[in-house]
Motif scaffolding. Structure first.
Motif, PDB file in Angstrom:
ATOM      1  N   MET A  15       0.848  -1.196   0.000  1.00  0.00           N
ATOM      2  CA  MET A  15       0.000   0.000   0.000  1.00  0.00           C
ATOM      3  C   MET A  15       0.880   1.240   0.000  1.00  0.00           C
ATOM      4  O   MET A  15       1.949   1.236   0.588  1.00  0.00           O
ATOM      5  N   ALA A  16       0.423   2.276  -0.668  1.00  0.00           N
ATOM      6  CA  ALA A  16       1.097   3.579  -0.635  1.00  0.00           C
ATOM      7  C   ALA A  16       0.035   4.645  -0.382  1.00  0.00           C
ATOM      8  O   ALA A  16      -1.154   4.390  -0.582  1.00  0.00           O
ATOM      9  N   CYS A  17       0.460   5.814   0.038  1.00  0.00           N
ATOM     10  CA  CYS A  17      -0.498   6.921   0.174  1.00  0.00           C
ATOM     11  C   CYS A  17      -1.170   7.152  -1.180  1.00  0.00           C
ATOM     12  O   CYS A  17      -2.362   7.423  -1.269  1.00  0.00           O
ATOM     13  N   SER A  77      -8.840   2.769  -2.072  1.00  0.00           N
ATOM     14  CA  SER A  77      -8.585   1.444  -2.638  1.00  0.00           C
ATOM     15  C   SER A  77      -9.238   0.346  -1.799  1.00  0.00           C
ATOM     16  O   SER A  77      -9.350  -0.786  -2.246  1.00  0.00           O
ATOM     17  N   LEU A  78      -9.673   0.679  -0.585  1.00  0.00           N
ATOM     18  CA  LEU A  78     -10.335  -0.328   0.256  1.00  0.00           C
ATOM     19  C   LEU A  78     -11.851  -0.310   0.084  1.00  0.00           C
ATOM     20  O   LEU A  78     -12.486  -1.360   0.038  1.00  0.00           O
ATOM     21  N   ARG A  91      -8.629  21.675   2.048  1.00  0.00           N
ATOM     22  CA  ARG A  91      -7.529  20.855   2.559  1.00  0.00           C
ATOM     23  C   ARG A  91      -6.593  21.656   3.454  1.00  0.00           C
ATOM     24  O   ARG A  91      -6.348  22.837   3.213  1.00  0.00           O
ATOM     25  N   LEU A  92      -6.048  20.963   4.438  1.00  0.00           N
ATOM     26  CA  LEU A  92      -5.088  21.536   5.389  1.00  0.00           C
ATOM     27  C   LEU A  92      -5.621  22.805   6.033  1.00  0.00           C
ATOM     28  O   LEU A  92      -4.894  23.774   6.218  1.00  0.00           O
ATOM     29  N   THR A  93      -6.921  22.791   6.351  1.00  0.00           N
ATOM     30  CA  THR A  93      -7.492  23.929   7.067  1.00  0.00           C
ATOM     31  C   THR A  93      -7.835  23.552   8.507  1.00  0.00           C
ATOM     32  O   THR A  93      -8.006  24.428   9.339  1.00  0.00           O
ATOM     33  N   VAL A 138      -6.584  16.904   9.919  1.00  0.00           N
ATOM     34  CA  VAL A 138      -5.241  16.507   9.476  1.00  0.00           C
ATOM     35  C   VAL A 138      -4.659  15.454  10.430  1.00  0.00           C
ATOM     36  O   VAL A 138      -4.157  14.416   9.983  1.00  0.00           O
ATOM     37  N   TRP A 149      -6.589  12.025  10.139  1.00  0.00           N
ATOM     38  CA  TRP A 149      -6.343  11.238   8.928  1.00  0.00           C
ATOM     39  C   TRP A 149      -4.900  10.802   8.804  1.00  0.00           C
ATOM     40  O   TRP A 149      -4.619   9.713   8.305  1.00  0.00           O
ATOM     41  N   LEU A 150      -3.968  11.635   9.266  1.00  0.00           N
ATOM     42  CA  LEU A 150      -2.566  11.202   9.203  1.00  0.00           C
ATOM     43  C   LEU A 150      -2.362   9.966  10.073  1.00  0.00           C
ATOM     44  O   LEU A 150      -1.677   9.020   9.675  1.00  0.00           O
ATOM     45  N   ASN A 208      -4.166   7.063   8.230  1.00  0.00           N
ATOM     46  CA  ASN A 208      -3.567   6.724   6.943  1.00  0.00           C
ATOM     47  C   ASN A 208      -2.146   6.183   7.089  1.00  0.00           C
ATOM     48  O   ASN A 208      -1.737   5.311   6.313  1.00  0.00           O
ATOM     49  N   ASP A 254      -2.707   2.664   7.782  1.00  0.00           N
ATOM     50  CA  ASP A 254      -3.092   1.966   6.548  1.00  0.00           C
ATOM     51  C   ASP A 254      -1.860   1.553   5.729  1.00  0.00           C
ATOM     52  O   ASP A 254      -1.812   0.466   5.179  1.00  0.00           O
ATOM     53  N   TYR A 288       1.755   2.166   6.611  1.00  0.00           N
ATOM     54  CA  TYR A 288       3.005   1.797   7.293  1.00  0.00           C
ATOM     55  C   TYR A 288       2.782   0.860   8.480  1.00  0.00           C
ATOM     56  O   TYR A 288       3.741   0.424   9.102  1.00  0.00           O
ATOM     57  N   VAL A 327       5.623  15.034   4.869  1.00  0.00           N
ATOM     58  CA  VAL A 327       4.548  14.687   3.933  1.00  0.00           C
ATOM     59  C   VAL A 327       3.564  15.860   3.793  1.00  0.00           C
ATOM     60  O   VAL A 327       3.058  16.134   2.695  1.00  0.00           O
TER      61      VAL A 327
HETATM   62  C1  HEC Z   1      -6.983   3.525   2.149  1.00  0.00           C
HETATM   63  C2  HEC Z   1      -7.020   4.814   1.443  1.00  0.00           C
HETATM   64  C3  HEC Z   1      -6.071   5.898   1.891  1.00  0.00           C
HETATM   65  C4  HEC Z   1      -4.699   5.811   2.007  1.00  0.00           C
HETATM   66  C5  HEC Z   1      -3.801   4.628   1.721  1.00  0.00           C
HETATM   67  C6  HEC Z   1      -4.256   7.119   2.435  1.00  0.00           C
HETATM   68  N1  HEC Z   1      -5.316   7.972   2.578  1.00  0.00           N
HETATM   69 FE1  HEC Z   1      -5.242   9.913   3.171  1.00  0.00          FE
HETATM   70  N2  HEC Z   1      -7.270   9.981   3.222  1.00  0.00           N
HETATM   71  C7  HEC Z   1      -8.112   8.948   2.864  1.00  0.00           C
HETATM   72  C8  HEC Z   1      -9.484   9.320   3.144  1.00  0.00           C
HETATM   73  C9  HEC Z   1     -10.719   8.436   2.905  1.00  0.00           C
HETATM   74  C10 HEC Z   1      -9.444  10.619   3.688  1.00  0.00           C
HETATM   75  C11 HEC Z   1     -10.623  11.428   4.228  1.00  0.00           C
HETATM   76  C12 HEC Z   1     -11.619  11.766   3.210  1.00  0.00           C
HETATM   77  C13 HEC Z   1     -11.382  13.105   2.634  1.00  0.00           C
HETATM   78  O1  HEC Z   1     -10.889  13.971   3.366  1.00  0.00           O
HETATM   79  O2  HEC Z   1     -11.680  13.290   1.455  1.00  0.00           O
HETATM   80  C14 HEC Z   1      -8.025  11.013   3.708  1.00  0.00           C
HETATM   81  C15 HEC Z   1      -7.586  12.234   4.159  1.00  0.00           C
HETATM   82  C16 HEC Z   1      -6.259  12.602   4.239  1.00  0.00           C
HETATM   83  C17 HEC Z   1      -5.783  13.863   4.750  1.00  0.00           C
HETATM   84  C18 HEC Z   1      -6.647  15.002   5.304  1.00  0.00           C
HETATM   85  C19 HEC Z   1      -6.437  16.274   4.523  1.00  0.00           C
HETATM   86  C20 HEC Z   1      -7.362  17.379   4.912  1.00  0.00           C
HETATM   87  O3  HEC Z   1      -6.891  18.431   5.359  1.00  0.00           O
HETATM   88  O4  HEC Z   1      -8.574  17.240   4.716  1.00  0.00           O
HETATM   89  C21 HEC Z   1      -4.412  13.833   4.682  1.00  0.00           C
HETATM   90  C22 HEC Z   1      -3.425  14.914   5.108  1.00  0.00           C
HETATM   91  C23 HEC Z   1      -4.042  12.548   4.121  1.00  0.00           C
HETATM   92  N3  HEC Z   1      -5.181  11.824   3.852  1.00  0.00           N
HETATM   93  C24 HEC Z   1      -2.746  12.137   3.886  1.00  0.00           C
HETATM   94  C25 HEC Z   1      -2.388  10.825   3.599  1.00  0.00           C
HETATM   95  C26 HEC Z   1      -1.023  10.315   3.685  1.00  0.00           C
HETATM   96  C27 HEC Z   1       0.202  11.134   4.060  1.00  0.00           C
HETATM   97  C28 HEC Z   1      -1.080   8.988   3.383  1.00  0.00           C
HETATM   98  C29 HEC Z   1       0.040   7.983   3.438  1.00  0.00           C
HETATM   99  C30 HEC Z   1       0.743   7.844   4.732  1.00  0.00           C
HETATM  100  C31 HEC Z   1      -2.474   8.686   3.064  1.00  0.00           C
HETATM  101  N4  HEC Z   1      -3.233   9.811   3.223  1.00  0.00           N
HETATM  102  C32 HEC Z   1      -2.932   7.434   2.678  1.00  0.00           C
HETATM  103  C33 HEC Z   1      -7.739   7.743   2.319  1.00  0.00           C
HETATM  104  C34 HEC Z   1      -6.447   7.262   2.264  1.00  0.00           C
END
Ligand code: HEC
Length: 135
Positions: free
Chosen positions: A63-65, A80-81, A97-99, A104, A107-108, A111, A114, A116, A128
């Motif tokens: 998996m990757a971001c 992807s899930l 984003r980033l507000t 933040v 989700w960090l 994610n 997810d 790592y 990142v």
């Molecule tokens: C399994 C799918 C998935 C993966 C893999 C994933 N993300 Fe996300 N990410 C999401 C979802 C779903 C959201 C929340 C929905 C949205 O905000 O649209 C999100 C939201 C975010 C946000 C919030 C941004 C904001 O201000 O609204 C950040 C930052 C982010 N991801 C960074 C990352 C980083 C860095 C990685 C890798 C370490 C990563 N994501 C991997 C699905 C994923």
């Protein structure tokens, strides 16, 4: 006055994050320095590597971001899930984003698990976010 408004717009677009998220990044920076005395600032190139490289995620699968957010942050992604569409991550393409530090950090944390199968370090999170801000 016109010039001032332009300068203001320009500087906020350079930052591409709200004041509270900038404040959060300052805190990450202090923690990163405390954890590693040779830390000398966040780096978008390291952030890109964190974002695009593949690891064994929480589910034991590669998996990757970028698996969900794609490598073009101005484009919509797809979870992807779950298959759900994800709005673009780039603050330039998506001003929401980033507000919010709450969003933040939530989700960090999720994610990084997810991708790592662990939480990100302060330096990794700052790197990142710096990468995301610039894309
Ligand atoms: C399994 C799918 C998935 C993966 C893999 C994933 N993300 Fe996300 N990410 C999401 C979802 C779903 C959201 C929340 C929905 C949205 O905000 O649209 C999100 C939201 C975010 C946000 C919030 C941004 C904001 O201000 O609204 C950040 C930052 C982010 N991801 C960074 C990352 C980083 C860095 C990685 C890798 C370490 C990563 N994501 C991997 C699905 C994923």
């Amino acid at each position: 006055m016109k010039y001032l408004a332009f300068a203001l717009l320009f500087s906020t677009s350079l930052m591409a994050a709200s004041p509270e998220v900038v404040q959060y990044m300052n805190e990450l920076s202090k923690t990163a320095k405390a954890e590693n005395s040779s830390f000398s600032g966040f780096d978008a190139a390291r952030g890109k590597e964190i974002f695009t490289s593949t690891h064994t995620g929480k589910q034991g699968k590669p998996m990757a971001c970028s698996s969900c957010h794609t490598t073009n942050l101005a484009n919509a992604g797809k979870n992807s899930l779950t298959g759900k569409v994800i709005d673009p991550l780039s603050p330039r393409a998506n001003p929401q984003r980033l507000t919010s530090t709450k969003e933040v950090t939530k989700w960090l944390k999720r994610n990084f698990m997810d991708v790592y199968a662990r939480e990100g370090s302060a330096q990794e999170k700052g790197d990142v976010l710096t990468y995301i801000m610039k894309n």
